[in-house]
Design an enzyme around this catalytic site. Sequence first.
Site, short mmCIF file in Angstrom:
data_model
loop_
_atom_site.label_atom_id
_atom_site.label_comp_id
_atom_site.label_asym_id
_atom_site.label_seq_id
_atom_site.Cartn_x
_atom_site.Cartn_y
_atom_site.Cartn_z
CG PHE A 281 -39.65 23.10 -15.43
CD1 PHE A 281 -39.30 22.00 -16.77
CD2 PHE A 281 -38.89 23.53 -14.98
CE1 PHE A 281 -37.94 22.55 -17.13
CE2 PHE A 281 -36.91 23.96 -15.46
CZ PHE A 281 -36.89 23.54 -16.68
CG ASP B 100 -38.30 22.28 -7.96
OD1 ASP B 100 -37.73 23.55 -7.41
OD2 ASP B 100 -38.18 21.85 -9.03
CE LYS C 265 -36.26 29.39 -12.67
NZ LYS C 265 -36.40 28.00 -12.11
C1 PLP Z 1 -36.01 27.03 -13.29
C2 PLP Z 1 -36.35 25.38 -12.53
C3 PLP Z 1 -35.04 24.88 -12.57
C4 PLP Z 1 -34.55 24.37 -13.10
O1 PLP Z 1 -33.72 25.61 -12.23
P1 PLP Z 1 -32.07 26.05 -13.57
O2 PLP Z 1 -31.56 26.81 -12.78
O3 PLP Z 1 -32.67 25.95 -15.13
O4 PLP Z 1 -31.08 24.28 -13.49
C5 PLP Z 1 -36.02 23.39 -11.84
N1 PLP Z 1 -36.88 23.30 -11.13
C6 PLP Z 1 -38.51 24.63 -10.88
C7 PLP Z 1 -39.39 24.56 -9.87
C8 PLP Z 1 -37.56 25.57 -11.85
O5 PLP Z 1 -38.66 27.03 -11.97
#
Ligand code: PLP
Length: 405
Positions: free
Chosen positions: A145, A230, A259
Amino acid sequence: MQPSIVRTSTADLYDAHVLKNYARAALTLVRGRGSLVWDDQGRQFLDFTSGIAVNALGHCHPHWVAAIQRQAGELIHTSNLFRNSNQAELARRLVGYAGPGRVFFCNSGAEANEALLKLARLHGMRKAGGEEGKCYQVICAKQAFHGRTFGGMSATPQEKIQKGFRPMTPGFVFGELNNLASFEALIDESTAAIFVETIQGEGGVNPCTSDFLHGLRRLCDQHNLLLMLDEVQCGIGRTGSFYAFEHVGVRPDAIGMAKGLGGGFPIGAIWVGERAADLFQPGSHGTTFGGTPLACAAALAVLDVLERERLMENVRLNSVRWHADLRQLVADFPKQVVGVRGQGYMVGVQMVAEPPAYVAALREAGLLAPPAGGNVIRLLPPLTATVAELEQSVNLLRGVLASRT
Ligand SMILES: *Cc1c(COP(=O)(O)O)cnc(C)c1O
């Protein structure tokens, strides 16, 4: 004349006016303190959703609140056409954690990843001797994701994310997580980068193994690819080290974060190692809001507390017993619980059945915990969560499981 009083509930207003892209819980939260939140009925919840791994310091940590209040009265936004000292200081602090390189600030995880995907294209162009459109493929993982933008969605090979939005952006192929050969088989002269979550979050708390990450590093070195991690969900102390990849000692070429970085104030960032840090040149990328004095003040306050209160050490120490207690649930409720995965304060409890009924029952019992893919209930306590609060989460889970045997 009496003004007319409109008695419309928050629930009614959502029903009438908010787009229906979320299946929200029937819960209106009004106040938070530390690991606890309260709803408009005065009910108290142990919040192990943490705004989806965002509220690293819990709710309304006094140092963080004071930093935001102070900065709000000083200077909030200036654009990136000028310097601001908070952005400079935050970049310095992040480079301190990640290593020699440079930082770019944005506002969310999807935006951070979008910047990484653009970095991959620039690297590919350089690799192809300056020719555009020859070397642009990014190898990602199944069950990944990476966000809801077109780049992020295209890197997220899940029907529930992509359905209705095709065609996707070209240039993405997918290997099996922790299967190095499946990644290696996808490499050709069009490959520019490999991009994975160090620990998949939304996909169900699936950690990359140490061998896999070191293998990806080797492949990237052999084929002149960028290794991009990521760390939007697993970074900023959540696993007990600042970045999750530190546990295995791998060095990426670029990192995406968001986050937990602002502790609840929106901010995203990428770090790019020296090797690729000159790829973005003036005009090649930008954002109006990224790295405001206010957002950076919030993030600096998060880093201050993380360091002063030794939160990462707490996460490492406290999670040993917590994980063991959670694993005991697998032994005690084998018909309901399949297993427990994750690191530090990023845990997935894999269930036999789909999680929504459990998530609702836990909420009724007083624990907020989000679901994830693969029948997983995620537990994402704030990094300030105490041993007693961790124990309470296990007791609440145990109660829900016992009521369903
Ligand atoms: C939440 C998340 C995203 C997206 O972040 P947003 O701030 O919602 O755009 C991307 N990569 C990972 C691994 C995530 O957990």
